[in-house]
Design a protein around this motif. Structure first.
Motif, PDB file in Angstrom:
ATOM      1  N   GLN A 124      18.647  17.255  67.787  1.00 24.18           N
ATOM      2  CA  GLN A 124      18.797  18.471  66.986  1.00 24.18           C
ATOM      3  C   GLN A 124      20.039  19.259  67.403  1.00 24.18           C
ATOM      4  OE1 GLN A 124      15.855  17.456  68.300  1.00 24.18           O
ATOM      5  NE2 GLN A 124      14.779  16.940  66.410  1.00 24.18           N
ATOM      6  N   GLU A 125      20.335  19.317  68.693  1.00 25.87           N
ATOM      7  CA  GLU A 125      21.563  19.976  69.134  1.00 25.87           C
ATOM      8  C   GLU A 125      22.787  19.257  68.567  1.00 25.87           C
ATOM      9  OE1 GLU A 125      20.032  21.614  73.510  1.00 25.87           O
ATOM     10  OE2 GLU A 125      21.155  19.722  73.375  1.00 25.87           O
ATOM     11  N   THR A 126      22.751  17.932  68.616  1.00 25.66           N
ATOM     12  CA  THR A 126      23.856  17.132  68.090  1.00 25.66           C
ATOM     13  C   THR A 126      24.034  17.360  66.600  1.00 25.66           C
ATOM     14  OG1 THR A 126      23.496  15.457  69.802  1.00 25.66           O
ATOM     15  CG2 THR A 126      24.745  14.776  67.852  1.00 25.66           C
ATOM     16  N   LEU A 127      22.935  17.390  65.868  1.00 24.13           N
ATOM     17  CA  LEU A 127      22.985  17.613  64.427  1.00 24.13           C
ATOM     18  C   LEU A 127      23.565  18.992  64.109  1.00 24.13           C
ATOM     19  CD1 LEU A 127      22.258  16.488  61.631  1.00 24.13           C
ATOM     20  CD2 LEU A 127      19.953  17.426  61.950  1.00 24.13           C
ATOM     21  N   LEU A 128      23.084  20.025  64.781  1.00 24.64           N
ATOM     22  CA  LEU A 128      23.591  21.378  64.551  1.00 24.64           C
ATOM     23  C   LEU A 128      25.072  21.460  64.908  1.00 24.64           C
ATOM     24  CD1 LEU A 128      23.004  24.303  63.736  1.00 24.64           C
ATOM     25  CD2 LEU A 128      22.354  24.737  66.120  1.00 24.64           C
ATOM     26  N   TRP A 129      25.455  20.851  66.011  1.00 24.49           N
ATOM     27  CA  TRP A 129      26.852  20.872  66.443  1.00 24.49           C
ATOM     28  C   TRP A 129      27.754  20.184  65.413  1.00 24.49           C
ATOM     29  CZ3 TRP A 129      30.282  23.179  69.215  1.00 24.49           C
ATOM     30  CH2 TRP A 129      31.492  22.557  69.521  1.00 24.49           C
ATOM     31  N   ASN A 130      27.403  18.960  65.058  1.00 22.61           N
ATOM     32  CA  ASN A 130      28.266  18.174  64.170  1.00 22.61           C
ATOM     33  C   ASN A 130      28.302  18.696  62.739  1.00 22.61           C
ATOM     34  OD1 ASN A 130      29.225  16.328  66.090  1.00 22.61           O
ATOM     35  ND2 ASN A 130      27.386  15.077  65.894  1.00 22.61           N
ATOM     36  N   ILE A 149      16.006  22.907  62.480  1.00 21.26           N
ATOM     37  CA  ILE A 149      17.209  22.083  62.397  1.00 21.26           C
ATOM     38  C   ILE A 149      16.950  20.854  61.535  1.00 21.26           C
ATOM     39  CG2 ILE A 149      18.937  20.787  63.716  1.00 21.26           C
ATOM     40  CD1 ILE A 149      18.871  23.907  64.213  1.00 21.26           C
ATOM     41  N   ASP A 150      15.820  20.215  61.733  1.00 23.01           N
ATOM     42  CA  ASP A 150      15.502  18.990  60.990  1.00 23.01           C
ATOM     43  C   ASP A 150      15.299  19.231  59.498  1.00 23.01           C
ATOM     44  OD1 ASP A 150      15.613  17.386  63.254  1.00 23.01           O
ATOM     45  OD2 ASP A 150      13.453  17.513  63.636  1.00 23.01           O
ATOM     46  N   HIS A 151      14.700  20.364  59.131  1.00 24.79           N
ATOM     47  CA  HIS A 151      14.289  20.565  57.737  1.00 24.79           C
ATOM     48  C   HIS A 151      15.047  21.670  56.994  1.00 24.79           C
ATOM     49  CE1 HIS A 151      11.082  17.722  58.317  1.00 24.79           C
ATOM     50  NE2 HIS A 151      10.697  18.388  59.400  1.00 24.79           N
ATOM     51  N   ASN A 152      15.854  22.441  57.710  1.00 16.86           N
ATOM     52  CA  ASN A 152      16.494  23.580  57.058  1.00 16.86           C
ATOM     53  C   ASN A 152      17.913  23.794  57.600  1.00 16.86           C
ATOM     54  OD1 ASN A 152      16.471  25.654  55.222  1.00 16.86           O
ATOM     55  ND2 ASN A 152      15.287  27.050  56.507  1.00 16.86           N
ATOM     56  N   LEU A 153      18.591  22.717  57.899  1.00 18.32           N
ATOM     57  CA  LEU A 153      19.884  22.772  58.579  1.00 18.32           C
ATOM     58  C   LEU A 153      20.913  23.606  57.825  1.00 18.32           C
ATOM     59  CD1 LEU A 153      21.661  21.830  60.940  1.00 18.32           C
ATOM     60  CD2 LEU A 153      22.209  19.804  59.593  1.00 18.32           C
ATOM     61  N   LYS A 154      20.998  23.431  56.532  1.00 18.86           N
ATOM     62  CA  LYS A 154      22.007  24.156  55.752  1.00 18.86           C
ATOM     63  C   LYS A 154      21.808  25.666  55.884  1.00 18.86           C
ATOM     64  CE  LYS A 154      24.029  24.547  51.176  1.00 18.86           C
ATOM     65  NZ  LYS A 154      23.979  24.142  49.781  1.00 18.86           N
ATOM     66  N   ASN A 155      20.565  26.123  55.745  1.00 17.23           N
ATOM     67  CA  ASN A 155      20.288  27.560  55.855  1.00 17.23           C
ATOM     68  C   ASN A 155      20.495  28.075  57.277  1.00 17.23           C
ATOM     69  OD1 ASN A 155      19.728  27.902  53.129  1.00 17.23           O
ATOM     70  ND2 ASN A 155      17.567  27.403  53.399  1.00 17.23           N
ATOM     71  N   VAL A 156      20.143  27.267  58.272  1.00 14.31           N
ATOM     72  CA  VAL A 156      20.378  27.656  59.667  1.00 14.31           C
ATOM     73  C   VAL A 156      21.874  27.835  59.894  1.00 14.31           C
ATOM     74  CG1 VAL A 156      20.296  26.845  62.066  1.00 14.31           C
ATOM     75  CG2 VAL A 156      18.267  26.637  60.622  1.00 14.31           C
ATOM     76  N   VAL A 192      24.500  33.724  71.620  1.00 13.12           N
ATOM     77  CA  VAL A 192      23.926  32.498  72.156  1.00 13.12           C
ATOM     78  C   VAL A 192      23.028  31.899  71.086  1.00 13.12           C
ATOM     79  CG1 VAL A 192      22.164  31.633  73.775  1.00 13.12           C
ATOM     80  CG2 VAL A 192      24.040  33.047  74.620  1.00 13.12           C
ATOM     81  N   ILE A 193      23.117  30.582  70.922  1.00 13.45           N
ATOM     82  CA  ILE A 193      22.274  29.867  69.972  1.00 13.45           C
ATOM     83  C   ILE A 193      21.473  28.843  70.764  1.00 13.45           C
ATOM     84  CG2 ILE A 193      22.230  28.379  67.938  1.00 13.45           C
ATOM     85  CD1 ILE A 193      25.188  29.616  67.459  1.00 13.45           C
ATOM     86  N   GLU A 194      20.163  28.934  70.659  1.00 16.72           N
ATOM     87  CA  GLU A 194      19.270  28.029  71.371  1.00 16.72           C
ATOM     88  C   GLU A 194      18.496  27.185  70.372  1.00 16.72           C
ATOM     89  OE1 GLU A 194      18.392  28.228  75.287  1.00 16.72           O
ATOM     90  OE2 GLU A 194      20.460  28.202  74.579  1.00 16.72           O
ATOM     91  N   VAL A 195      18.349  25.911  70.686  1.00 11.24           N
ATOM     92  CA  VAL A 195      17.546  24.993  69.886  1.00 11.24           C
ATOM     93  C   VAL A 195      16.329  24.644  70.733  1.00 11.24           C
ATOM     94  CG1 VAL A 195      17.472  22.765  68.709  1.00 11.24           C
ATOM     95  CG2 VAL A 195      19.608  24.096  68.738  1.00 11.24           C
ATOM     96  N   ASP A 196      15.159  25.034  70.258  1.00 18.55           N
ATOM     97  CA  ASP A 196      13.939  24.940  71.057  1.00 18.55           C
ATOM     98  C   ASP A 196      13.045  23.789  70.636  1.00 18.55           C
ATOM     99  OD1 ASP A 196      14.771  27.198  72.379  1.00 18.55           O
ATOM    100  OD2 ASP A 196      13.431  28.565  71.315  1.00 18.55           O
ATOM    101  N   GLY A 197      12.704  22.966  71.625  1.00 15.38           N
ATOM    102  CA  GLY A 197      11.708  21.919  71.438  1.00 15.38           C
ATOM    103  C   GLY A 197      10.318  22.460  71.717  1.00 15.38           C
ATOM    104  N   LEU A 198       9.342  21.584  71.703  1.00 13.08           N
ATOM    105  CA  LEU A 198       7.938  21.992  71.858  1.00 13.08           C
ATOM    106  C   LEU A 198       7.645  22.741  73.155  1.00 13.08           C
ATOM    107  CD1 LEU A 198       5.998  18.922  70.427  1.00 13.08           C
ATOM    108  CD2 LEU A 198       6.270  21.188  69.417  1.00 13.08           C
ATOM    109  N   GLN A 199       8.328  22.383  74.255  1.00 17.01           N
ATOM    110  CA  GLN A 199       8.046  23.022  75.545  1.00 17.01           C
ATOM    111  C   GLN A 199       8.267  24.528  75.503  1.00 17.01           C
ATOM    112  OE1 GLN A 199      10.653  21.089  74.896  1.00 17.01           O
ATOM    113  NE2 GLN A 199      12.484  21.836  75.920  1.00 17.01           N
TER     114      GLN A 199
END
Length: 127
Positions: free
Chosen positions: A23-29, A99-106, A60-67
């Motif tokens: 997800q970090e890679t996707l948001l970055w690229n 990130i997975d389902h709403n990348l454009k809006n994010v 700061v932009i954080e991408v949060d997983g389940l933890q």
């Protein structure tokens, strides 16, 4: 205000940059590296390594997983964010699902926040 950094974390930050989550890679690229301002990946602020940092917008932009959604994870994130915010930095958090389902809006939201903050910070420096 100068941002303090624990330079002992440099090696770990480099490792995290070289092994970003999907997800970090996707948001970055897809979004962040295309913005007209510099965004740093895996940036050190005090004793923390944040996912992404825009110095110019103090963001700061954080991408949060389940933890991050356990009680312990939420308490840790709250303490961490309050330490970072003392520098006048805004912390935005997005879930992996965002990130997975709403990348454009994010991406558009982040772009809007950066523009607003840069405009406001420019106005404050003019005063």
């Amino acid at each position: 205000m100068r941002i303090c950094k624990n330079t002992d974390l440099k090696k770990r930050a480099r490792e995290l940059r070289n092994h970003m989550t999907p997800q970090e890679t996707l948001l970055w690229n897809a979004c962040l590296k295309r913005l007209p301002v510099q965004i740093y990946r895996q940036y050190i602020i005090e004793n923390y390594i944040v996912d992404f940092f825009c110095r110019k917008a103090k963001l700061v932009i954080e991408v949060d997983g389940l933890q991050h959604y356990s009680m312990e994870g939420m308490k840790y994130d709250e303490r961490r964010s309050s330490r970072i915010e003392k520098y006048g930095i805004l912390v935005l958090r997005f879930s992996n699902l965002d990130i997975d389902h709403n990348l454009k809006n994010v991406g558009q939201y982040i772009d809007n926040i950066i523009r607003e903050r840069m405009e406001r910070l420019d106005d404050e420096s003019d005063e």
